[in-house]
Write a protein that holds these residues in place. Sequence first.
Motif, PDB file in Angstrom:
ATOM      1  N   HIS A   7       0.848  -1.188   0.000  1.00 60.22           N
ATOM      2  CA  HIS A   7       0.000   0.000   0.000  1.00 60.22           C
ATOM      3  C   HIS A   7       0.880   1.234   0.000  1.00 60.22           C
ATOM      4  CE1 HIS A   7      -3.714  -2.242   1.129  1.00 60.22           C
ATOM      5  NE2 HIS A   7      -2.819  -3.064   1.623  1.00 60.22           N
ATOM      6  N   CYS A   8       0.405   2.261  -0.688  1.00 55.97           N
ATOM      7  CA  CYS A   8       1.105   3.534  -0.646  1.00 55.97           C
ATOM      8  C   CYS A   8       0.937   4.148   0.744  1.00 55.97           C
ATOM      9  CB  CYS A   8       0.549   4.479  -1.713  1.00 55.97           C
ATOM     10  SG  CYS A   8       1.205   6.157  -1.571  1.00 55.97           S
ATOM     11  N   PRO A   9       2.021   4.556   1.390  1.00 56.18           N
ATOM     12  CA  PRO A   9       1.911   5.122   2.736  1.00 56.18           C
ATOM     13  C   PRO A   9       1.216   6.476   2.747  1.00 56.18           C
ATOM     14  CG  PRO A   9       4.137   5.331   1.931  1.00 56.18           C
ATOM     15  CD  PRO A   9       3.394   4.512   0.913  1.00 56.18           C
ATOM     16  N   GLU A  10       1.137   7.115   1.601  1.00 52.84           N
ATOM     17  CA  GLU A  10       0.534   8.451   1.545  1.00 52.84           C
ATOM     18  C   GLU A  10      -0.978   8.374   1.372  1.00 52.84           C
ATOM     19  OE1 GLU A  10       2.232  11.229   1.928  1.00 52.84           O
ATOM     20  OE2 GLU A  10       0.513  12.553   1.707  1.00 52.84           O
ATOM     21  N   CYS A  11      -1.440   7.614   0.357  1.00 52.71           N
ATOM     22  CA  CYS A  11      -2.858   7.596   0.040  1.00 52.71           C
ATOM     23  C   CYS A  11      -3.499   6.246   0.340  1.00 52.71           C
ATOM     24  CB  CYS A  11      -3.071   7.962  -1.429  1.00 52.71           C
ATOM     25  SG  CYS A  11      -2.388   6.746  -2.572  1.00 52.71           S
ATOM     26  N   GLY A  12      -2.704   5.227   0.666  1.00 56.78           N
ATOM     27  CA  GLY A  12      -3.252   3.921   0.991  1.00 56.78           C
ATOM     28  C   GLY A  12      -3.638   3.103  -0.222  1.00 56.78           C
ATOM     29  N   ARG A  30       6.643   2.720  -6.658  1.00 58.53           N
ATOM     30  CA  ARG A  30       6.095   3.961  -7.192  1.00 58.53           C
ATOM     31  C   ARG A  30       4.576   3.912  -7.105  1.00 58.53           C
ATOM     32  NH1 ARG A  30       6.722   4.072 -13.126  1.00 58.53           N
ATOM     33  NH2 ARG A  30       4.552   3.448 -13.129  1.00 58.53           N
ATOM     34  N   CYS A  31       3.953   4.986  -6.626  1.00 56.19           N
ATOM     35  CA  CYS A  31       2.504   5.045  -6.524  1.00 56.19           C
ATOM     36  C   CYS A  31       1.925   5.542  -7.848  1.00 56.19           C
ATOM     37  CB  CYS A  31       2.098   5.972  -5.378  1.00 56.19           C
ATOM     38  SG  CYS A  31       0.303   6.088  -5.186  1.00 56.19           S
ATOM     39  N   ASP A  32       0.957   4.777  -8.368  1.00 59.69           N
ATOM     40  CA  ASP A  32       0.353   5.147  -9.647  1.00 59.69           C
ATOM     41  C   ASP A  32      -0.961   5.905  -9.493  1.00 59.69           C
ATOM     42  OD1 ASP A  32       2.235   4.431 -11.409  1.00 59.69           O
ATOM     43  OD2 ASP A  32       1.204   2.687 -12.227  1.00 59.69           O
ATOM     44  N   ASN A  33      -1.304   6.248  -8.265  1.00 62.22           N
ATOM     45  CA  ASN A  33      -2.506   7.048  -8.055  1.00 62.22           C
ATOM     46  C   ASN A  33      -2.235   8.495  -8.482  1.00 62.22           C
ATOM     47  OD1 ASN A  33      -4.705   8.427  -7.162  1.00 62.22           O
ATOM     48  ND2 ASN A  33      -4.511   7.852  -5.022  1.00 62.22           N
ATOM     49  N   PRO A  34      -2.942   8.986  -9.501  1.00 63.64           N
ATOM     50  CA  PRO A  34      -2.653  10.340 -10.007  1.00 63.64           C
ATOM     51  C   PRO A  34      -2.949  11.431  -8.989  1.00 63.64           C
ATOM     52  CG  PRO A  34      -4.652   9.466 -11.021  1.00 63.64           C
ATOM     53  CD  PRO A  34      -4.035   8.341 -10.247  1.00 63.64           C
ATOM     54  N   ASP A  35      -3.785  11.115  -7.995  1.00 64.52           N
ATOM     55  CA  ASP A  35      -4.120  12.118  -6.986  1.00 64.52           C
ATOM     56  C   ASP A  35      -3.136  12.129  -5.825  1.00 64.52           C
ATOM     57  OD1 ASP A  35      -6.381  12.924  -8.388  1.00 64.52           O
ATOM     58  OD2 ASP A  35      -7.589  11.329  -7.494  1.00 64.52           O
ATOM     59  N   CYS A  36      -2.185  11.205  -5.858  1.00 60.11           N
ATOM     60  CA  CYS A  36      -1.270  11.074  -4.726  1.00 60.11           C
ATOM     61  C   CYS A  36      -0.128  12.063  -4.851  1.00 60.11           C
ATOM     62  CB  CYS A  36      -0.730   9.650  -4.665  1.00 60.11           C
ATOM     63  SG  CYS A  36       0.321   9.371  -3.243  1.00 60.11           S
ATOM     64  N   LYS A  37       0.188  12.697  -3.722  1.00 59.04           N
ATOM     65  CA  LYS A  37       1.273  13.661  -3.719  1.00 59.04           C
ATOM     66  C   LYS A  37       2.631  12.968  -3.714  1.00 59.04           C
ATOM     67  CE  LYS A  37      -1.049  15.767  -0.431  1.00 59.04           C
ATOM     68  NZ  LYS A  37      -1.291  16.523   0.792  1.00 59.04           N
ATOM     69  N   ARG A  38       2.615  11.722  -3.258  1.00 54.54           N
ATOM     70  CA  ARG A  38       3.873  11.008  -3.090  1.00 54.54           C
ATOM     71  C   ARG A  38       4.100  10.084  -4.284  1.00 54.54           C
ATOM     72  NH1 ARG A  38       5.745   9.108   2.682  1.00 54.54           N
ATOM     73  NH2 ARG A  38       7.748   8.211   2.215  1.00 54.54           N
ATOM     74  N   ARG A  39       5.259  10.090  -4.845  1.00 53.03           N
ATOM     75  CA  ARG A  39       5.513   9.266  -6.013  1.00 53.03           C
ATOM     76  C   ARG A  39       6.295   8.009  -5.651  1.00 53.03           C
ATOM     77  NH1 ARG A  39       4.282  11.145 -10.937  1.00 53.03           N
ATOM     78  NH2 ARG A  39       4.476   8.938 -11.333  1.00 53.03           N
TER      79      ARG A  39
HETATM   80 ZN   LIG Z   1      -0.079   7.150  -3.152  1.00 54.05          ZN
END
Ligand SMILES: [Zn+2]
Length: 100
Positions: A7-12, A30-39
Amino acid sequence: MAMITVHCPECGSQNVVKNGKQSNGKPRFRCDNPDCKRRYFQTTYTHKGRQPEVKRQILEMTLNGAGIRDTSRVLGVGRNTITREIKKHRNLTGESSTSG
Ligand SMILES: [Zn+2]
């Protein structure tokens, strides 16, 4: 070889892609959520209290009547971290406590 859900620690989000390794040999994601601030992130942390999962467990244990000391021992996070999380969600517990 077991699959580990990351899981992404920023957006889950579970929408993460393994993205090589860091210089210290730890896997990087790498987080592929476009709304996530963390890459980019890694799966190991120095501060457990920063993990959303741990924060959720803190709240769950508190709502189930566990004390701060119990929660601290079980989750391996500092009492200050727990107190901070509880205060943020104090309206969920329905009671205010001044003991520490
Ligand atoms: Zn994320």
